[in-house]
Enzyme design. Sequence first.
Site, PDB file in Angstrom:
ATOM      1  N   LYS A  43      14.799  30.100  63.652  1.00  0.00           N
ATOM      2  CA  LYS A  43      15.315  31.042  62.660  1.00  0.00           C
ATOM      3  C   LYS A  43      16.212  32.112  63.281  1.00  0.00           C
ATOM      4  O   LYS A  43      16.997  32.741  62.573  1.00  0.00           O
ATOM      5  CB  LYS A  43      14.153  31.700  61.927  1.00  0.00           C
ATOM      6  CG  LYS A  43      13.347  30.723  61.097  1.00  0.00           C
ATOM      7  CD  LYS A  43      14.110  30.297  59.880  1.00  0.00           C
ATOM      8  CE  LYS A  43      13.429  29.158  59.159  1.00  0.00           C
ATOM      9  NZ  LYS A  43      14.060  28.857  57.887  1.00  0.00           N
TER      10      LYS A  43
HETATM   11  C1  LIG Z   1       8.094  27.191  61.063  1.00  0.00           C
HETATM   12  C2  LIG Z   1       9.188  26.682  60.163  1.00  0.00           C
HETATM   13  N1  LIG Z   1       9.481  25.379  60.174  1.00  0.00           N
HETATM   14  C3  LIG Z   1      10.423  24.872  59.383  1.00  0.00           C
HETATM   15  C4  LIG Z   1      11.138  25.661  58.502  1.00  0.00           C
HETATM   16  C5  LIG Z   1      12.187  25.034  57.615  1.00  0.00           C
HETATM   17  O1  LIG Z   1      13.501  25.366  57.973  1.00  0.00           O
HETATM   18  P1  LIG Z   1      14.669  25.380  56.892  1.00  0.00           P
HETATM   19  O2  LIG Z   1      14.401  26.533  55.961  1.00  0.00           O
HETATM   20  O3  LIG Z   1      15.931  25.584  57.646  1.00  0.00           O
HETATM   21  O4  LIG Z   1      14.626  24.093  56.156  1.00  0.00           O
HETATM   22  C6  LIG Z   1      10.868  27.010  58.462  1.00  0.00           C
HETATM   23  C7  LIG Z   1      11.582  27.876  57.527  1.00  0.00           C
HETATM   24  O5  LIG Z   1      11.126  28.967  57.198  1.00  0.00           O
HETATM   25  C8  LIG Z   1       9.877  27.549  59.315  1.00  0.00           C
HETATM   26  O6  LIG Z   1       9.570  28.854  59.277  1.00  0.00           O
END
Ligand SMILES: Cc1ncc(COP(=O)(O)O)c(C=O)c1O
Length: 306
Positions: A43
Amino acid sequence: MRSDTALGAIGNTPMVRLQGFEPEGGAEIWIKLEGGNPTGSYKDRMAVSVLTRAMERGALRPGDRVVEYTGGSTGTALAFVAAVLGLRFTAVFSDAFSDSKRQAMEAFGAEVLVEPSDGTITPELIQRMKARAYALAEEPGSFYADQFGSPDVRAGYAPMGQEIAARLGCVDMLVSAVGTGAALMGTADGLAEAGQTPQVIALEPLQSPLLTTGQGGPHKVEGVGVGFEPPFLDRDRVSGIRAIDQDAGFAMCRRLAAEAGVFGGGSTGLNVAAAVELAGELGPGKRIVTFACDSGAKYLGGHIYG
Ligand SMILES: Cc1ncc(COP(=O)(O)O)c(C=O)c1O
């Protein structure tokens, strides 16, 4: 300027091959260790993209307040980048997510507002968090980061695709659980810029199979399965969507840490459980890439690692 600050530590994370997890006669499985980013999650890539681009446009100035509703990883990344850029940050959070994520946001100087829950992540809870964040963002001097809408979110992951292409060359399949869908699609964009157009497979928890059946539900995989269509998920670009049992994902987390030293959260477990399944179907001589989205250190003391 960016490389002189902690923001310079974002990206260029290592990749490892999970050879011991590849089924006999199956494809190679590679995983990008995104827990190596400063706040322990991919992130950081979207946070730096959203806030620096908004500042470049003049939509955000030092001293302004950034607002977002978040399960914690996005919030921690925004809090970190905001701290470096001289911005304030208010997170609308919930006690359905790890308390350590609340602590991390507060460590970076964020204000954290906690919506109460019954301990599970439900569509109703997400809607409540969203409404509170929208209301705050209306106040003067506030900027809504808009993790579910800003094109700068998806663009923030293009460098990840370029890094993967530079490291591996050919990639046959990209697999990832989706929250907003930005990491999966933005990485696919970066791979395409580098001349790679792998099959793109999106994942969701079997306990909340909204994308595969139209019906969401409570589940325990933080950051994914948000209860509505992921805004960045481009169904024309995606070759398939799979629902993966969250308990198989959590068991995979424990196996990954103990057997490969890859220490991830629930979404990482889902990713690798699916990659193992898909590696068997894809067959030899092919290459699958997935993500260790964040560090397992965030989940110690919770239901994954006990
Ligand atoms: C730990 C974790 N994995 C996966 C994701 C998914 O990512 P994306 O929002 O880019 O699909 C997030 C999103 O908040 C996350 O915090």
